[in-house]
Design an enzyme around this catalytic site. Structure first.
Site, PDB file in Angstrom:
ATOM      1  N   HIS A  90      43.724  35.546  36.222  1.00  0.00           N
ATOM      2  CA  HIS A  90      44.294  36.878  36.371  1.00  0.00           C
ATOM      3  C   HIS A  90      45.821  36.873  36.389  1.00  0.00           C
ATOM      4  CE1 HIS A  90      40.322  38.096  38.552  1.00  0.00           C
ATOM      5  NE2 HIS A  90      40.144  37.816  37.272  1.00  0.00           N
ATOM      6  N   ILE A  97      50.614  39.880  37.223  1.00  0.00           N
ATOM      7  CA  ILE A  97      49.388  39.616  37.973  1.00  0.00           C
ATOM      8  C   ILE A  97      48.432  40.789  37.803  1.00  0.00           C
ATOM      9  CG2 ILE A  97      48.420  39.068  40.253  1.00  0.00           C
ATOM     10  CD1 ILE A  97      51.391  38.432  41.085  1.00  0.00           C
ATOM     11  N   CYS A  98      47.207  40.484  37.417  1.00  0.00           N
ATOM     12  CA  CYS A  98      46.208  41.550  37.288  1.00  0.00           C
ATOM     13  C   CYS A  98      45.475  41.673  38.622  1.00  0.00           C
ATOM     14  CB  CYS A  98      45.228  41.212  36.167  1.00  0.00           C
ATOM     15  SG  CYS A  98      43.931  42.439  35.982  1.00  0.00           S
ATOM     16  N   LEU A  99      45.974  42.564  39.471  1.00  0.00           N
ATOM     17  CA  LEU A  99      45.389  42.738  40.797  1.00  0.00           C
ATOM     18  C   LEU A  99      45.446  44.223  41.129  1.00  0.00           C
ATOM     19  CD1 LEU A  99      44.339  41.431  43.457  1.00  0.00           C
ATOM     20  CD2 LEU A  99      46.715  41.159  44.154  1.00  0.00           C
TER      21      LEU A  99
END
Lengths: 160, 320
Positions: A90, A97-99
């Site tokens: 991620h 950041i893929c959050l």
């Protein structure tokens, strides 16, 4: 790093007040595995994170850059890894950041400290060190310096 | 307030135009011209509150507090619920060191302002001024309090010291002086061991005398320590510390001013949770349950707890 000569220029009173309180709390009670590098710039925090023992990132150290918008905490801060970013499904090679909590699922009750813990738990739960499948395409699209906050994220999964 | 019925419509219109002129001058910082325009408006229609409060605002900018006070009092005669009149009157009274009355006016303004428009900049501004005044008051009263306590402490310590010395003197008066009566048993020592079977009287009386001395010295030290504990304890409330978390909003991390509770049971600062609903979304920031503005209810218990805390710990008024 950008100039720190006139810090907090772009922050509202509420944002400044809240960040000062967060910083104070951090100094008394920092989240385990994180170190805030002291600067006089309240609007940009550089935070060192060390992978938790017993995980794929144990003993590895990375740097997070947290930029606070004018209307923090009504808006999420922009959080990215400074290169080199950890190899993670991620986390893109440009540090994005893929959050979900950093974007659509942000809530003003969250703090830098709680974001850090989410990121650490995301690292800790990883079982393979690899980039997201669309890394190259995404990074190419961001070449013009686009902020991850302008990305339309579809979240890879909701386990993290 | 609407112009009085006795004022002809065209006069009222003329006054309104003058007010607009005044506002324009005020924005350009031409305070003299603004005051003149408002004064003319007042002459035409003396019963319009806002002409008085607008002129008061000009006087305020000029630091002419006497006139601020006069105009605000007049405005309050016309409208007892004028937030601005209470607010500026409060500031004027504080300027004139009429502390208690000034604070009262600011509190009234805050109460009225919150009722009308809880998230307006005015409410925040009034709060800031009120907090500043309260903090200054705490600074001076706590300084005085500390000073008096230190005086009292010094007096108490001296009294204990004197008591110790007088005990010592009594001891040496009643006790045996080994040099003058080396083989004699008497004084304080004799009453304690009767001196019947001992063949080392001198040594015993000496140690007894010593132990008395030691005893009174221990008592003295204990009392000094207790005294210090008592005084430290009473000074505690005035030592700036952290505000308990349950009195702070989870978003601002600051002590509550106008706490409201959500259906999930979480309490937030009113203006901030309203902003959250407007800007971020219709959900409770902590529980993420759906949330609408009309579901917010004042949390009176927390409000009282905050008042109580601030009353005892004035340092918490300090704004960062």
């Amino acid at each position: 790093m950008s100039s720190t000569s006139t810090p907090n220029r772009g922050l509202t009173k509420i944002a400044t007040n809240r960040l000062q309180k967060e910083l104070l709390e951090w100094q008394v009670n920092p989240p385990a595995g994180f170190k805030h590098k002291v600067t006089d710039n309240l609007q940009r925090w550089i935070i060192e994170v060390t992978g938790a023992p017993g995980t794929l990132y144990a003993n590895e150290t990375y740097q997070l850059q947290v930029d606070f918008p004018e209307h923090y905490p009504m808006e999420a801060p922009q959080v990215i890894f400074l290169p080199p970013s950890p190899l993670h499904a991620h986390i893109y090679s440009n540090g994005h950041i893929c959050l979900d909590i950093l974007y659509d699922s942000w809530s003003p009750a969250m703090t830098v400290s709680s974001i850090c813990m989410s990121i650490l738990s995301m690292l800790s739960s990883s079982t393979v060190k690899q980039r997201p499948p669309d890394n190259d395409r995404y990074v190419k699209n961001c070449r013009n310096g686009r902020s991850p906050k302008d990305t339309r994220w579809w979240f890879h999964d909701d386990k993290v | 307030m609407a112009p009085g019925l006795d004022v002809p419509v065209n006069v009222a219109k003329q006054a309104e135009i003058l007010k607009q002129d005044g506002n324009t001058y005020f924005k350009k910082d031409r305070l003299g011209a603004a005051i003149e325009a408002y004064t003319q408006a007042i002459t035409l229609c003396p019963n319009v509150t806002v002409y008085w409060t607008n002129r008061a605002l000009c006087h305020r900018k000029r630091d002419d507090w006497e006139k601020v006070e006069a105009d605000c009092r007049k405005a309050l005669e016309l409208d007892v619920n004028s937030v601005k009149a209470h607010y500026m009157l409060g500031l004027a009274l504080l300027q004139h060191k009429q502390y208690a009355d000034g604070v009262k006016q600011l509190e009234k303004a805050l109460e009225l302002g919150r009722g009308a428009n809880p998230s307006s900049y005015m409410v925040e501004e009034i709060w800031q001024e009120l907090a500043k005044a309260k903090y200054l008051e705490w600074e001076s009263t706590s300084r005085l309090r500390l000073q008096k306590q230190q005086e009292l402490r010094a007096i108490c310590e001296r009294a204990l010291q004197q008591e110790l010395e007088s005990t010592r003197m009594q001891d040496s008066e009643t006790g045996i002086q080994p040099t003058t009566a080396p083989y004699h048993n008497g004084g304080t020592a004799s009453t304690h061991n009767d001196g019947t079977e001992s063949n080392d009287v001198e040594g015993e009386s000496k140690s007894c005398e010593n132990s008395l001395k030691v005893e009174s010295e221990i008592t003295y030290k204990e009392r000094i320590k207790m005294l210090s504990d008592v005084f430290n304890k009473s000074a505690e409330a005035d030592i700036p510390n952290e505000v308990p978390e349950y009195l702070c909003c989870k978003i601002t991390l600051d002590i509550f001013r106008d706490p409201v509770i959500t259906p999930s049971g979480v309490t937030y600062e009113r203006a901030v949770i309203l902003e959250h609903i407007r800007k971020v979304g219709n959900f409770d920031p902590i529980t993420r349950e759906p949330l609408k503005p009309e579901q917010l209810v004042p949390n009176l218990a927390i409000k009282e707890a905050v008042q109580d805390f601030l009353g005892k710990h004035g340092w918490a008024y300090k704004m960062t």
